[in-house]
Design a protein around this motif. Sequence first.
Motif, PDB file in Angstrom:
ATOM      1  N   ALA A 359       0.842  -1.201   0.000  1.00 31.87           N
ATOM      2  CA  ALA A 359       0.000   0.000   0.000  1.00 31.87           C
ATOM      3  C   ALA A 359       0.875   1.248   0.000  1.00 31.87           C
ATOM      4  CB  ALA A 359      -0.929   0.002   1.208  1.00 31.87           C
ATOM      5  N   ILE A 360       1.974   1.191   0.742  1.00 30.87           N
ATOM      6  CA  ILE A 360       2.927   2.305   0.750  1.00 30.87           C
ATOM      7  C   ILE A 360       3.528   2.494  -0.635  1.00 30.87           C
ATOM      8  CG2 ILE A 360       5.194   3.023   1.605  1.00 30.87           C
ATOM      9  CD1 ILE A 360       4.396   1.806   4.306  1.00 30.87           C
ATOM     10  N   VAL A 361       3.906   1.393  -1.288  1.00 30.48           N
ATOM     11  CA  VAL A 361       4.462   1.466  -2.639  1.00 30.48           C
ATOM     12  C   VAL A 361       3.473   2.133  -3.586  1.00 30.48           C
ATOM     13  CG1 VAL A 361       5.248   0.107  -4.618  1.00 30.48           C
ATOM     14  CG2 VAL A 361       5.928  -0.555  -2.300  1.00 30.48           C
ATOM     15  N   LYS A 362       2.214   1.718  -3.513  1.00 30.26           N
ATOM     16  CA  LYS A 362       1.195   2.283  -4.405  1.00 30.26           C
ATOM     17  C   LYS A 362       1.026   3.783  -4.174  1.00 30.26           C
ATOM     18  CE  LYS A 362      -3.134   2.118  -3.401  1.00 30.26           C
ATOM     19  NZ  LYS A 362      -4.512   1.681  -3.105  1.00 30.26           N
ATOM     20  N   HIS A 363       0.958   4.189  -2.907  1.00 28.61           N
ATOM     21  CA  HIS A 363       0.717   5.601  -2.624  1.00 28.61           C
ATOM     22  C   HIS A 363       1.937   6.463  -2.947  1.00 28.61           C
ATOM     23  CE1 HIS A 363      -3.329   5.684  -0.935  1.00 28.61           C
ATOM     24  NE2 HIS A 363      -3.074   4.486  -0.460  1.00 28.61           N
ATOM     25  N   VAL A 364       3.125   5.934  -2.757  1.00 27.00           N
ATOM     26  CA  VAL A 364       4.323   6.675  -3.167  1.00 27.00           C
ATOM     27  C   VAL A 364       4.312   6.870  -4.685  1.00 27.00           C
ATOM     28  CG1 VAL A 364       6.829   6.554  -3.384  1.00 27.00           C
ATOM     29  CG2 VAL A 364       5.744   6.011  -1.203  1.00 27.00           C
ATOM     30  N   ALA A 365       3.929   5.836  -5.415  1.00 29.58           N
ATOM     31  CA  ALA A 365       3.842   5.950  -6.875  1.00 29.58           C
ATOM     32  C   ALA A 365       2.827   7.015  -7.276  1.00 29.58           C
ATOM     33  CB  ALA A 365       3.459   4.599  -7.480  1.00 29.58           C
ATOM     34  N   LEU A 366       1.669   7.013  -6.628  1.00 30.50           N
ATOM     35  CA  LEU A 366       0.619   7.971  -6.978  1.00 30.50           C
ATOM     36  C   LEU A 366       1.018   9.404  -6.638  1.00 30.50           C
ATOM     37  CD1 LEU A 366      -2.593   6.008  -5.863  1.00 30.50           C
ATOM     38  CD2 LEU A 366      -1.703   6.335  -8.190  1.00 30.50           C
ATOM     39  N   THR A 367       1.645   9.598  -5.485  1.00 29.91           N
ATOM     40  CA  THR A 367       2.048  10.961  -5.113  1.00 29.91           C
ATOM     41  C   THR A 367       3.140  11.494  -6.035  1.00 29.91           C
ATOM     42  OG1 THR A 367       3.668  10.127  -3.509  1.00 29.91           O
ATOM     43  CG2 THR A 367       1.474  10.627  -2.674  1.00 29.91           C
ATOM     44  N   HIS A 368       3.847  10.600  -6.704  1.00 33.47           N
ATOM     45  CA  HIS A 368       4.878  11.005  -7.659  1.00 33.47           C
ATOM     46  C   HIS A 368       4.355  10.921  -9.099  1.00 33.47           C
ATOM     47  CE1 HIS A 368       7.382  10.465  -4.109  1.00 33.47           C
ATOM     48  NE2 HIS A 368       8.330  11.142  -4.729  1.00 33.47           N
ATOM     49  N   HIS A 369       3.017  10.838  -9.264  1.00 32.35           N
ATOM     50  CA  HIS A 369       2.372  10.831 -10.578  1.00 32.35           C
ATOM     51  C   HIS A 369       2.795   9.625 -11.409  1.00 32.35           C
ATOM     52  CE1 HIS A 369       1.416  14.957  -9.441  1.00 32.35           C
ATOM     53  NE2 HIS A 369       2.709  15.149  -9.230  1.00 32.35           N
ATOM     54  N   GLY A 370       3.062   8.513 -10.722  1.00 32.95           N
ATOM     55  CA  GLY A 370       3.455   7.286 -11.397  1.00 32.95           C
ATOM     56  C   GLY A 370       2.480   6.156 -11.120  1.00 32.95           C
ATOM     57  N   SER A 371       2.965   4.932 -11.190  1.00 37.80           N
ATOM     58  CA  SER A 371       2.106   3.770 -10.990  1.00 37.80           C
ATOM     59  C   SER A 371       2.923   2.611 -10.436  1.00 37.80           C
ATOM     60  CB  SER A 371       1.426   3.354 -12.295  1.00 37.80           C
ATOM     61  OG  SER A 371       2.415   2.948 -13.246  1.00 37.80           O
ATOM     62  N   ALA A 372       2.211   1.638  -9.876  1.00 41.43           N
ATOM     63  CA  ALA A 372       2.840   0.411  -9.376  1.00 41.43           C
ATOM     64  C   ALA A 372       2.029  -0.772  -9.884  1.00 41.43           C
ATOM     65  CB  ALA A 372       2.888   0.413  -7.855  1.00 41.43           C
ATOM     66  N   SER A 373       2.708  -1.834 -10.265  1.00 44.19           N
ATOM     67  CA  SER A 373       2.009  -2.996 -10.816  1.00 44.19           C
ATOM     68  C   SER A 373       2.765  -4.268 -10.466  1.00 44.19           C
ATOM     69  CB  SER A 373       1.873  -2.872 -12.335  1.00 44.19           C
ATOM     70  OG  SER A 373       3.162  -2.820 -12.932  1.00 44.19           O
ATOM     71  N   VAL A 374       2.118  -5.398 -10.742  1.00 44.66           N
ATOM     72  CA  VAL A 374       2.743  -6.685 -10.455  1.00 44.66           C
ATOM     73  C   VAL A 374       2.450  -7.646 -11.599  1.00 44.66           C
ATOM     74  CG1 VAL A 374       0.714  -7.529  -9.186  1.00 44.66           C
ATOM     75  CG2 VAL A 374       2.960  -8.569  -8.776  1.00 44.66           C
ATOM     76  N   TRP A 375       3.426  -8.447 -11.938  1.00 49.46           N
ATOM     77  CA  TRP A 375       3.236  -9.641 -12.764  1.00 49.46           C
ATOM     78  C   TRP A 375       3.673 -10.813 -11.902  1.00 49.46           C
ATOM     79  CZ3 TRP A 375       6.419 -13.663 -13.817  1.00 49.46           C
ATOM     80  CH2 TRP A 375       5.929 -14.616 -14.724  1.00 49.46           C
ATOM     81  N   SER A 376       2.826 -11.824 -11.829  1.00 52.52           N
ATOM     82  CA  SER A 376       3.187 -12.960 -10.993  1.00 52.52           C
ATOM     83  C   SER A 376       2.529 -14.225 -11.510  1.00 52.52           C
ATOM     84  CB  SER A 376       2.756 -12.721  -9.533  1.00 52.52           C
ATOM     85  OG  SER A 376       3.227 -13.758  -8.693  1.00 52.52           O
ATOM     86  N   SER A 377       3.179 -15.330 -11.252  1.00 48.18           N
ATOM     87  CA  SER A 377       2.637 -16.636 -11.610  1.00 48.18           C
ATOM     88  C   SER A 377       3.027 -17.633 -10.523  1.00 48.18           C
ATOM     89  CB  SER A 377       3.192 -17.095 -12.960  1.00 48.18           C
ATOM     90  OG  SER A 377       2.716 -18.388 -13.282  1.00 48.18           O
ATOM     91  N   PRO A 378       2.074 -18.335  -9.931  1.00 50.00           N
ATOM     92  CA  PRO A 378       2.401 -19.315  -8.893  1.00 50.00           C
ATOM     93  C   PRO A 378       3.456 -20.295  -9.365  1.00 50.00           C
ATOM     94  CG  PRO A 378       0.041 -18.974  -8.980  1.00 50.00           C
ATOM     95  CD  PRO A 378       0.617 -18.225 -10.156  1.00 50.00           C
ATOM     96  N   GLY A 379       4.508 -20.408  -8.578  1.00 52.98           N
ATOM     97  CA  GLY A 379       5.595 -21.313  -8.911  1.00 52.98           C
ATOM     98  C   GLY A 379       6.695 -20.693  -9.732  1.00 52.98           C
ATOM     99  N   GLN A 380       6.479 -19.493 -10.288  1.00 48.71           N
ATOM    100  CA  GLN A 380       7.491 -18.870 -11.128  1.00 48.71           C
ATOM    101  C   GLN A 380       7.992 -17.548 -10.566  1.00 48.71           C
ATOM    102  OE1 GLN A 380       6.562 -18.541 -15.249  1.00 48.71           O
ATOM    103  NE2 GLN A 380       5.986 -20.679 -15.487  1.00 48.71           N
ATOM    104  N   GLY A 381       7.399 -17.052  -9.497  1.00 50.51           N
ATOM    105  CA  GLY A 381       7.882 -15.826  -8.890  1.00 50.51           C
ATOM    106  C   GLY A 381       7.049 -14.616  -9.256  1.00 50.51           C
ATOM    107  N   SER A 382       7.560 -13.434  -8.894  1.00 50.38           N
ATOM    108  CA  SER A 382       6.824 -12.189  -9.097  1.00 50.38           C
ATOM    109  C   SER A 382       7.771 -11.090  -9.570  1.00 50.38           C
ATOM    110  CB  SER A 382       6.156 -11.733  -7.796  1.00 50.38           C
ATOM    111  OG  SER A 382       5.320 -12.740  -7.268  1.00 50.38           O
ATOM    112  N   THR A 383       7.221 -10.157 -10.318  1.00 49.80           N
ATOM    113  CA  THR A 383       7.943  -8.952 -10.714  1.00 49.80           C
ATOM    114  C   THR A 383       7.095  -7.747 -10.351  1.00 49.80           C
ATOM    115  OG1 THR A 383       9.047 -10.052 -12.567  1.00 49.80           O
ATOM    116  CG2 THR A 383       8.980  -7.643 -12.589  1.00 49.80           C
ATOM    117  N   PHE A 384       7.575  -6.944  -9.414  1.00 51.45           N
ATOM    118  CA  PHE A 384       6.902  -5.708  -9.035  1.00 51.45           C
ATOM    119  C   PHE A 384       7.588  -4.546  -9.747  1.00 51.45           C
ATOM    120  CE2 PHE A 384       5.502  -8.490  -5.689  1.00 51.45           C
ATOM    121  CZ  PHE A 384       4.216  -8.044  -5.408  1.00 51.45           C
ATOM    122  N   THR A 385       6.781  -3.659 -10.279  1.00 49.08           N
ATOM    123  CA  THR A 385       7.306  -2.549 -11.075  1.00 49.08           C
ATOM    124  C   THR A 385       6.806  -1.214 -10.548  1.00 49.08           C
ATOM    125  OG1 THR A 385       7.353  -3.971 -13.031  1.00 49.08           O
ATOM    126  CG2 THR A 385       7.522  -1.596 -13.384  1.00 49.08           C
TER     127      THR A 385
END
Length: 393
Positions: A359-385
Motif C-alpha cells: 500500500a505504501i508502494v502504491k501511494h508513493v507511486a501515486l504521489t509522484h504521478h506514477g504507478s505500481a504494478s505486479v506480474w506474478s505466476s504461482p511457482g514462477q515468482g513475481s515482478t513488481f514494477t
Amino acid sequence: MVESLGSWWRSLTHRNDDDEHDADDDTLDDATNALLSMLPLASIVVDEHDEVIRAHPSAYSLGVVRDDVIIEDSVLQAVREVRSFGGKKQFDLTTTTAYVAQHTPKAGKLSTRQAAKQALIGQQPASKPTATVSRPNWLKVIVGKLSDNLVVVLISDVSESVRFSQVRDSFITNVSEQLLKPTQSLEQLADIVEQGGTSQQDVERNAMQLRQSCSHLEHMISDLLLLIKAQKPILPTADNRINVMDPVRVVVNSHREVAAQRNITIDMKGDESLEINGEAEQIQAALAKLVENAITYSKDGSTINVVAKANEGGTEAVISVLDRGAGIAIGEQSRIFERFYRGDNQNDHSGDGIGLGLAIVKHVALTHHGSASVWSSPGQGSTFTLVLPLAGE
C-alpha cells in the motif's frame, strides 16, 4: 432511500383515465428510461413473462442476469411476488462473479529463467486461460412495480465497503496482537527478575524477545506514519531532482546482508542517467518495501534482480524487482496493493507483517504521478514494477 423510491414508483405508475399508454404496453417511456439511467444503481426491468427488457451492464457482471433472464432465484421470486401482490421487497444478496484468469504456461513450455528474462526486458510471457476464479459480490436489492406488467429491480453494489470492513477488522486484530506482544514480553521479564534465582541466560533470552517485539512495533508505527505522508502529490522543483540509481543503490546495499543470511543474491543494474523529481525518503522507502518482500518470499539460495531503465518512449523510469519465489495466486493479484490486505501465501518469514508494505508502494507511486504494478505466476515468482515520470529538461 426506500421512501424516495416508493414516491417515485407511485408517481410513475399513476395513470389517468385518458392516459395514452395502453395497459398492456410493456415498453418504457422516455421519462422512465431517463430516470433509470440517472439512478446511481443498477436497474433491471422485467415484463410479465419474466423476460428482462432492460438491464444495466452491472446486472450481468454482478451475476444477476444472463441471456436476458434473471438467474438469481431470490430475485426472480421477489419479482413474481411484487407483480402479484404489489408493494416493495428489499433484501440482501450475495452473488459470485466468475471469470477466466490468464495464467502463464507451466514449466516445460516456459521456464522460470525464461519468464524472468522476459520480465526483465519488459515483456510479458505468453498467456493462456488456465483457471477460473470467482469474486463475491455483496448486494442490496429493492424490487417494486412499475405497471401492471413491468417490475423494476434496483441493485446497489456494496462489495467494496464490505471488503474494506473485513480488511479493517483483520487489521485491527493484527495490530492489537502486535501491541500486546511487547507488554507480554515485559511481564515475562518482570516475573523472571521478581522471582530471582533465574539464570542470566533466561533473562537475556526474555530481554531479546522484548527487544524484538518493541522493534516490530516501532516498524509498524513507522509504516503507518509513512503511509500518512505518502498522500500529498509531489510537485517537480529544482530542489527535488533525484538520480534514480541513488535510492536503488542505497536500498540494495542495505539489504545485501539480510539476504545473505539466507544465501540470497541481489543483482542490481540500471541506467545511471535517469533522473526524476520526488521525495527521496519516500522513493527509498517504497523500493525498500519491494526488496524486503522479494527477500521474504524468495527461496533460500535464489537470486533477486533489481533493474532500473527508461520506458520505450523515454518518458518514464521503470524500476523492477524480480524474485523467484512462490508467486501470488491469480485471484489475489488485484488486491495486494490494498491497505492492510495480506494474501494466503504467508511463510515463516512473513508472519509479522500487517499488510501495509505494498500500500505504501502504491501511494508513493501515486504521489509522484506514477504507478505500481505486479506480474506474478504461482511457482514462477513475481515482478513488481514502480513507474515514475522522468524529470524534464
